[in-house]
Write an enzyme that holds these catalytic residues in place. Structure first.
Site: not given
Lengths: 314, 442
Positions: B61, B63-64, B155, B182, B235, B281, B308, B312
């Site tokens: 898990h 995020h790219l 997700d 999710h 998660h 989250n 996860d 940001h």
């Protein structure tokens, strides 16, 4: 004194006492023909209001002006930089760069004053942040209660209404319990925050059962804009069970007082005639707000190392 | 490709049932030999005495952000972060722009990862078109394209419509794929910014009740039973979620679950200063939830640890708490957090940790050559770490493009020394290898 006032939690009982005692002198200033003292001459206070609140902003503005500070008002209206997409942090740093000494901030987002205090050198005073706190309201409420009762210790205060969304309730509960009073929160279960146990307050769903025990009945504004959240069936039903009308006033102790942070919804949380009763001190709260805010500005900005008795009020 | 001899480390390899001091000889991208006193021949000898050698970590898990938000992370920067965290495989969530809801995006993500040659990048596909929760995404095309997408999820959100999720589960079952959710009933959690409880009440922030996760998880497991689909809970964060998964496993359902380092170690009390780096989250939960989640990890109810990793941009996190997006980065700190809090804390053995960070997630994603066993002939995807090294987190040194890390300034225990991907040293002592990537043009 503290650098920032973000939450009532930051103040000790003795610091609260100091604020209230100092406010006595400033209350007197407000009764003079010339309502101004030169304590903060040359200092700049910025009212940074991202949420409209005429009465709180005016109270802070008057307080700063009566102390001879320069006051600038920044409101988040359509013409401000906020509408152009400037970030909260950039706005804060712009004000900082112009050299303000204190920022009084009102924001619809809880914690905004905390965020702000990390980005600026100026003192930050929380003038209400979302559903979090409104510490100066709690201080003026204590001041107003103190005018009627010799001690906070053992005093029974009922706070009635939308506790869930109320920053006033959070600050008042913290301040009153800190000073030794017993607080009862009265509301329908949908308006009581989750996991309330840690607040140190009692909970009741039944106003009439609680009223005879109270020294102070503190009514919160019912926010009509929350109607669509299905927290109560209707304003009428709210008024029926939790509104303070003449019949319920008769259940109160003779010496008990009625308070409200304003603005009131007459006919909802408070009947119109009840608002105007002798025992309702709602107008005094407004008057005291200016004195308490003067006291705070003075203690936080002007007199950190000066003894209290030197307060130049002459 | 240069041969390498890792000399004198302690090999911890649950898949090969190995836990012993030995040398590992790597040749041609694969494990050549495992044993004591191996002759290096012409191989470069790297002394890893006192360190742990394990199959590389596998993250189900991350995020790219590429394509779409390359200012926050790229497949290259995210892969580099993975290397520094000891990960030889990462599963990229589909909430990019455009969304990974078709074979073209999936193949692009996978191909970019292969070209970089730093870590294995496995795209996850979305369950619904555009993550809108309305129409099924091109699940079959993604599952059978060159990217071989195996895990499907929306997700960031759960699929709210039970009938649509049922159809997705039934359909993807035909391609041997996994439905990952999710778990969040948004009718309960909408508008929330943190865990609903004592702290949300005090801080005046609207809460996301634990029940929003539990209700969706329970529904999903009921649908997994109905459809017979493989289901993976992303998660997991609450105590009752652990109980729901335990029951599902006891019932013999093909269900797996992951938990994150932050949900295993941090609580909602971290939010008292409204620090947006702790906004995530699902939200950080109560101490009781953390305790039960840890117990679930220890007894195997929770199958694997996933980060996860959610970068940001600074300007988006430097906002009012309610305006800041949820998410934190974790690839480069996961080992240090898990070693320090859970292994040194006595909850997990080193073997347990490797199982939950490598062996099991590799099996969940169906990855050949990942997660061990470290035996002759297998791909050499390895991590070497010092289990006792103490270091202080400085986000300025991260390979990730973002700095939204809740452990900034904290001391962690356990540091990656070496990451070996397909037989090449891709990371060493906090530096990503600058050697030309495998797929680079000559």
């Amino acid at each position: 004194m503290i650098k920032h006032l973000l939450s009532i939690d930051q103040l000790s009982p003795s610091q609260i006492e100091l604020v209230l005692k100092t406010a006595d002198s400033f209350r007197e200033v407000g009764t003079r023909t010339i309502k101004k003292v030169p304590i903060l001459r040359g200092r700049t206070v910025c009212n940074l209001f991202f949420e409209s609140s005429t009465r709180t902003r005016i109270s802070f503005e008057l307080a700063a002006k009566r102390l001879s500070a320069d006051v600038i008002n920044f409101t988040g209206d359509a013409r401000s930089s906020l509408a152009k997409g400037e970030s909260f942090k950039d706005t804060a740093q712009t004000l900082q760069a112009m050299g303000v000494d204190a920022i009084v901030v009102r924001h619809s987002s809880a914690g905004a004053p905390h965020r702000l205090s990390r980005w600026v050198e100026a003192s930050v005073i929380n003038a209400g942040d979302g559903a979090h706190e409104h510490p100066t309201q709690a201080l003026l409420d204590l001041y107003s209660i103190r005018e009627h009762f010799p001690s906070f210790d053992g005093l029974r205060v009922g706070i009635v209404g939308d506790i869930l969304h109320s920053r006033v309730a959070r600050s008042d509960v913290a301040a009153l319990t800190k000073m030794g009073s017993q607080v009862t929160l009265v509301a329908p279960p949908t308006l009581i925050p989750p996991a309330i146990d840690s607040w140190g307050a009692e909970i009741s769903y039944d106003l009439e059962e609680v009223l005879p025990k109270l020294d102070v009945v503190y009514l919160l504004r019912v926010q009509k804009e929350r109607q669509n959240e299905q927290l109560v069936p209707s304003l009428r039903e709210y008024a029926t069970f939790w509104g303070l009308d003449r019949r319920r006033v008769d259940l109160m102790k003779p010496e008990a007082i009625i308070m409200h942070p304003g603005p009131m919804n007459r006919g909802v949380e408070i009947a119109a005639d009840v608002a105007d009763l002798e025992r309702s001190i709602i107008i005094d709260q407004v008057t005291n707000g200016v004195a308490v805010r003067m006291s705070l500005l003075y203690l936080m900005l002007g007199a950190a190392d000066r003894a209290l008795e030197e307060v130049p009020v002459g | 490709m240069a041969d390498i001899l890792l000399r004198g480390g302690r090999l911890v390899d649950p898949a090969g049932e190995a836990d012993a001091t030995c040398d590992v000889l790597i040749s041609g991208g694969r494990i050549e030999a495992v044993g004591t006193g191996l002759d290096p021949g012409r191989a470069e000898v790297i002394d890893v005495d006192g360190a742990i050698v394990a199959p590389g970590f596998v993250d189900t898990h991350v995020h790219l952000r590429e394509p779409g938000r390359e200012d926050e992370e790229t497949i290259a920067s995210g892969s580099a972060a993975a290397v520094l965290g000891g990960y030889t495989a990462i599963c990229a969530m589909p909430n990019t722009d455009p969304v990974c809801d078709n074979a073209a995006v999936a193949e692009k993500v996978a191909a970019t990862g292969s070209f970089l040659g730093l870590t294995q990048v496995i795209p996850a596909g979305s369950l619904t078109q555009g993550l809108q929760g309305k129409h099924l995404a091109a699940i079959g095309e993604m599952a059978t394209c060159n990217a071989r997408v195996r895990l499907f999820t929306d997700d960031g959100h759960g699929v709210q419509d039970a009938r649509l999720l049922r159809r997705a589960m039934e359909y993807l079952k035909g391609f041997g794929a996994i439905c990952a959710e999710h778990c969040d009933d948004e009718s309960l959690s909408e508008g929330g910014h943190m865990h609903e409880g004592e702290y949300s009440s005090r801080l005046g922030l609207r809460g996301q009740p634990a029940e929003a996760e539990e209700l969706a998880l329970a529904r999903d497991i009921v649908l997994a039973r109905l459809t017979g689909a493989r289901f993976h809970a992303l998660h997991v964060s609450t105590a009752r979620s652990v109980a729901i998964i335990r029951q599902a496993k006891a019932d013999g359902l093909p269900v797996t679950a992951e938990a994150t380092p932050h949900h295993l170690t941090l609580t909602d009390a971290c939010l008292v200063d409204y620090d947006t780096n702790f906004k995530v989250n699902p939200p950080l939960r109560s101490p009781h939830d953390v305790e039960v989640l840890r117990a679930g990890l220890a007894d195997g109810t929770i199958d694997n640890i996933a980060t996860d990793h959610a970068p940001h941009a600074a300007q988006e996190k430097e906002a009012e708490f309610e305006a800041a997006p949820p998410g934190l980065i974790g690839l480069e700190t996961a080992l240090g957090v898990i070693m320090g809090e859970l292994v040194e804390g006595g909850l997990l053995t080193l073997g347990d940790m490797v199982r939950r960070m490598s062996t099991t997630p590799a099996r969940i994603l169906g990855l050949e050559g990942q997660g061990g066993p470290v035996v002759p002939g297998a791909w050499a995807n390895l991590v070497v770490f010092d289990p006792g090294a103490r270091w202080t987190v400085d986000p300025g040194k991260f390979a990730s493009r973002c700095r939204n890390c809740p452990w900034a300034g904290k001391e962690l225990v356990g540091r990656v020394l070496l990451t070996v991907f397909q037989g090449r040293v891709v990371g060493r002592d906090g530096q990503v290898s600058t050697a030309a990537p495998l797929g680079a043009f000559a």
